[in-house]
Design an enzyme around this catalytic site. Structure first.
Site, PDB file in Angstrom:
ATOM      1  N   ILE A 149       0.867  -1.169   0.000  1.00 10.09           N
ATOM      2  CA  ILE A 149       0.000   0.000   0.000  1.00 10.09           C
ATOM      3  C   ILE A 149       0.912   1.230   0.000  1.00 10.09           C
ATOM      4  CG2 ILE A 149      -1.999  -1.076   1.088  1.00 10.09           C
ATOM      5  CD1 ILE A 149      -1.189   0.001   3.733  1.00 10.09           C
ATOM      6  N   ASP A 150       0.418   2.323  -0.535  1.00 17.07           N
ATOM      7  CA  ASP A 150       1.247   3.508  -0.737  1.00 17.07           C
ATOM      8  C   ASP A 150       1.749   4.099   0.578  1.00 17.07           C
ATOM      9  OD1 ASP A 150       0.702   3.219  -3.427  1.00 17.07           O
ATOM     10  OD2 ASP A 150      -0.988   4.623  -3.380  1.00 17.07           O
ATOM     11  N   LYS A 151       2.796   4.889   0.482  1.00 17.90           N
ATOM     12  CA  LYS A 151       3.437   5.491   1.651  1.00 17.90           C
ATOM     13  C   LYS A 151       2.438   6.223   2.544  1.00 17.90           C
ATOM     14  CE  LYS A 151       6.924   8.952   2.917  1.00 17.90           C
ATOM     15  NZ  LYS A 151       7.956   9.897   2.403  1.00 17.90           N
TER      16      LYS A 151
ATOM     17  N   THR B 286      -0.895   5.984   2.408  1.00 16.53           N
ATOM     18  CA  THR B 286      -2.112   5.210   2.650  1.00 16.53           C
ATOM     19  C   THR B 286      -1.909   4.412   3.927  1.00 16.53           C
ATOM     20  OG1 THR B 286      -2.592   5.041   0.287  1.00 16.53           O
ATOM     21  CG2 THR B 286      -3.650   3.434   1.731  1.00 16.53           C
TER      22      THR B 286
ATOM     23  N   ARG C 202      -6.486   5.409  -6.310  1.00 24.96           N
ATOM     24  CA  ARG C 202      -6.213   6.835  -6.514  1.00 24.96           C
ATOM     25  C   ARG C 202      -6.395   7.223  -7.977  1.00 24.96           C
ATOM     26  NH1 ARG C 202      -0.365   7.410  -4.077  1.00 24.96           N
ATOM     27  NH2 ARG C 202      -0.738   9.634  -4.461  1.00 24.96           N
TER      28      ARG C 202
END
Length: 313
Positions: free
Chosen positions: A136-138, A140, A239
């Site tokens: 998962i993104d930084k 998120t 996103r």
């Protein structure tokens, strides 16, 4: 170094497919890499094409090199470990933490923390991504599962690929999303001019990306709280899809508005639930993580402004 010999009882159109049918220890991508690195012999001849034909009666030898020592240093970084046993760990990742090293992130990552906190990690992800099955993104927040051995890694990766691992997210979107629910289906790939970003591309130019969504609450015409369920797992998928339908995620400076009315630092996107089958016991397991305080405070503020009950997620 581990050498394994298999005999093809019937013909197979792909070497990597044949090998994946002989062993459950490796993912297809791992087998493809082993083949391309020259670790597969068919009837004594090195074959570096994963798509090579395998004839009936062929003797296929696979060499598995010794594991390489992790190139990442263990660091004593606080982690919210929701669950762990001998095979898996489920972590509630904090905002601002990158999952693995790379692109200038050599420390402070989830992998650094996992190497310190856990007694083992799978090696399939390589020396830079041990244990990492999905990301998962930084900025998120929320849940991701980590494999503690290679057998667990293969099982979890297969579940994600076959869409039996259910991942549920919540996000606050800019604007008033008109439909109550729906499915977004596009191709997603690298942005044609900005390689740090992903984008919706024309058919055949990216990989298929499928996201289901459901409106939880609307805050006037300003914002919409949505639940998202991933059917695929492309980089930045939710996103990019939120931007694609015209309602970017609040706080997302990469795919959303540059000026944020709520003053949020980072997208309000949270991986709230994770449902999977345990790779060894076969038990169906569900994990949940509450939204982080910043997200909750904004929902409380908006609920008061519009005279509605704060949604419980």
């Amino acid at each position: 170094m581990d050498k394994r010999l298999f005999v093809a009882e019937t013909a197979c159109k792909r070497l990597d497919t044949f090998l994946s049918e002989q062993t459950d220890e490796f993912t297809r991508s791992r087998l493809k890499k082993l083949i391309e690195d020259g670790n597969a012999l068919v009837d004594g001849i090195v074959v570096k094409k994963a798509g090579a034909d395998v004839k009936a009666g062929a003797r296929v030898e696979l060499t598995v090199p010794d594991a390489v020592e992790y190139a990442v240093q263990a660091e004593n970084i606080p982690l919210d470990i929701v669950y762990q046993d001998a095979d898996i760990a489920v972590v509630n990742k904090a905002k601002g933490m990158t999952v693995h090293v790379g692109n200038g992130n050599e420390s402070g990552t989830l992998v650094n923390a996992l190497l310190y906190a856990l007694d083992s990690l799978s090696g399939i992800g390589g020396v830079l991504r041990p244990g990492i099955v999905h990301r998962i993104d930084k900025d998120t927040t929320g849940l991701l599962v980590v494999a503690k051995n290679d057998k667990a890694h293969v099982s979890l990766a297969t579940q994600i690929a076959e869409k039996t691992c259910r991942r549920t997210y919540y996000a606050l979107l800019e604007g008033n999303l008109k439909t109550d629910d729906g499915r977004i289906v596009t191709d997603i790939g690298r942005h044609p001019t900005d390689r740090t970003k992903m984008a919706v591309l024309r058919d055949g130019e990216g990989k298929i990306a499928i996201t289901d969504y459901q409106v939880i609450m609307r805050f006037g015409s300003e914002y919409t709280l949505c639940k998202f369920v991933l059917q695929t797992g492309r980089t930045h998928q939710i996103r990019v899809h939120a931007k694609h339908i015209g309602y970017p995620i609040v706080g997302d400076l990469t795919y959303g508005y540059k000026k944020q009315k709520l003053g949020v630092d980072g997208q309000l996107l949270h991986a709230a639930a994770l449902e999977l089958t345990h790779p060894v016991s076969g038990e169906r397991m569900t994990f949940n993580a509450p939204i982080p305080p910043v997200f909750e405070e904004i929902l409380i503020k908006l609920s008061k402004k519009y005279g509605v009950e704060t949604p419980q997620i």
